[in-house]
Design an enzyme around this catalytic site. Structure first.
Site, PDB file in Angstrom:
ATOM      1  N   LYS A  54     -42.263  98.885  37.134  1.00  0.00           N
ATOM      2  CA  LYS A  54     -41.741  98.982  36.000  1.00  0.00           C
ATOM      3  C   LYS A  54     -42.315  97.882  34.827  1.00  0.00           C
ATOM      4  O   LYS A  54     -42.487  98.725  33.981  1.00  0.00           O
ATOM      5  CB  LYS A  54     -40.486  99.443  36.456  1.00  0.00           C
ATOM      6  N   GLN A 100     -31.586  98.776  38.794  1.00  0.00           N
ATOM      7  CA  GLN A 100     -32.844  99.112  39.887  1.00  0.00           C
ATOM      8  C   GLN A 100     -31.059 100.086  40.922  1.00  0.00           C
ATOM      9  O   GLN A 100     -30.305  98.696  41.389  1.00  0.00           O
ATOM     10  CB  GLN A 100     -33.721  98.661  40.102  1.00  0.00           C
ATOM     11  N   ASP A 123     -32.151 105.832  33.018  1.00  0.00           N
ATOM     12  CA  ASP A 123     -32.399 106.910  34.010  1.00  0.00           C
ATOM     13  C   ASP A 123     -32.121 108.381  34.502  1.00  0.00           C
ATOM     14  O   ASP A 123     -32.351 109.195  35.370  1.00  0.00           O
ATOM     15  CB  ASP A 123     -31.860 105.552  35.361  1.00  0.00           C
TER      16      ASP A 123
END
Ligand code: NAD
Length: 298
Positions: A54, A100, A123
């Site tokens: 990422k 994460q 997200d």
């Protein structure tokens, strides 16, 4: 029949190339590049590698990406405090914040995700963004679900009126994808079945799928006999299996057999994974644009 391969890597590259001029433009407007902060807890090798890809992809399109590495021993309260401090911009301006997953078992992931400011929740896991998606007015769509929809659209596969079967009902993949594909408009208007670990006679349902999406986390669960001949199969799974003394990545779909039954299949690796990263970058650019929009009149 041998299925067409749905190449997520090429599509992700195209999406990222399209982002570059947008990043240039917004950098000029706000006097700095958009900035993404990724919170990485503990030492899970897979998480560290996802975060690295990422970060690298963000840098390639001109987005600043910083990783905050937090020790495994952190508590829910400490992590919430860290995420809130990032949100208050105590560590510099920030457009996108991502925690994460998975978090260690002793941390309450829901509480931590709720601490991410919804206007920077790239997200799309905050309750506010999940609610907006469920009402058909999405802001940040969870990246993997958005990536699957992009893959379907790019392949020119019709969803309207089609039966989509999703195997897996997680909050991060299956559930948002079901909402997205059932919503109105291009890439939507499908009839969606959402299967899970308590679904009876899974095969009878998956065999009806014009589009079958596997998001389970069980290596090669979906075999050729579970696929409608001529259907489209999208594999979200990422599973590491031991192959002799080596390990390799496989999806939730038994690619080698399904490729003989389906019209199109996405591979693992090189399928949905790269699209998840591309959609994260799209969400970060969207967050930077929205947050820095001039206030409207009145
Ligand atoms: P999860 O563990 O949160 O959810 C798994 C789902 O599968 C659950 O809803 C469960 O009910 C269902 N399930 C379990 N066993 C089943 C069975 N035998 N039959 C039918 N349903 C069953 O998983 P997740 O976070 O949604 O991830 C799923 C997979 O996708 C994993 O392999 C994960 O690594 C992968 N993943 C990939 C990406 C990507 O970018 N490609 C992103 C997220 C997750």
């Amino acid at each position: 029949m041998t299925a067409k391969q749905l190449n997520g890597r090429e599509l992700a590259q195209k999406i990222q190339q399209n982002l570059v001029p947008q990043v240039v433009e917004i950098t000029r407007e706000i006097g700095r590049p958009p900035r993404l902060v990724v919170v990485l807890v503990g030492n899970v090798a897979a998480s560290a590698s996802y975060v690295k890809s990422k970060e690298a992809a963000a840098k390639r399109v001109g987005i600043t990406a910083d990783i905050f590495s937090i020790p495994e021993s952190t508590t829910t309260a400490e992590l919430v405090a860290t995420v809130k401090a990032i949100g208050r911009e105590e560590h510099g301006p920030v457009d996108g914040i991502l925690v994460q997953l998975p978090l260690p078992d002793h941390v309450d992931a829901r509480t931590v995700l709720d601490a991410v400011p919804p206007d920077r929740d790239v997200d799309g896991f905050h309750a506010e963004n999940a609610g907006l998606l469920s009402q058909g007015r999405p802001r940040f769509i969870p990246c993997t679900a958005a990536g699957v929809q992009k893959m379907i659209l790019d392949a020119g596969v019709e969803t309207r009126g089609k039966h989509v079967v999703i195997v897996g009902r997680s909050d991060i993949v299956g559930k948002p994808l079901a909402l997205l594909l059932a919503s109105r408009g291009p890439g939507g208007d499908a009839t969606v079945s959402l299967c899970h670990s308590h679904t009876a006679n899974l095969k009878a349902i998956t065999r009806q799928a014009d589009i079958l999406v596997a998001a389970v986390g069980i290596p090669q669960l979906i075999t050729a006999d579970m696929v409608k001949p001529g259907g489209v199969v999208i594999d979200v799974g990422i599973n590491r299996i031991q192959d002799g003394d080596k390990s390799r990545l496989v999806g939730d779909v038994d690619y080698d057999t399904v490729v003989e039954a389906a019209a199109a299949v996405s591979p693992v690796p090189g399928g949905v994974g790269p699209l998840t990263v591309a959609m994260l970058l799209e969400n970060t650019v969207l967050a930077a644009k929205e947050r820095n929009k001039a206030p409207s009149d009145g």
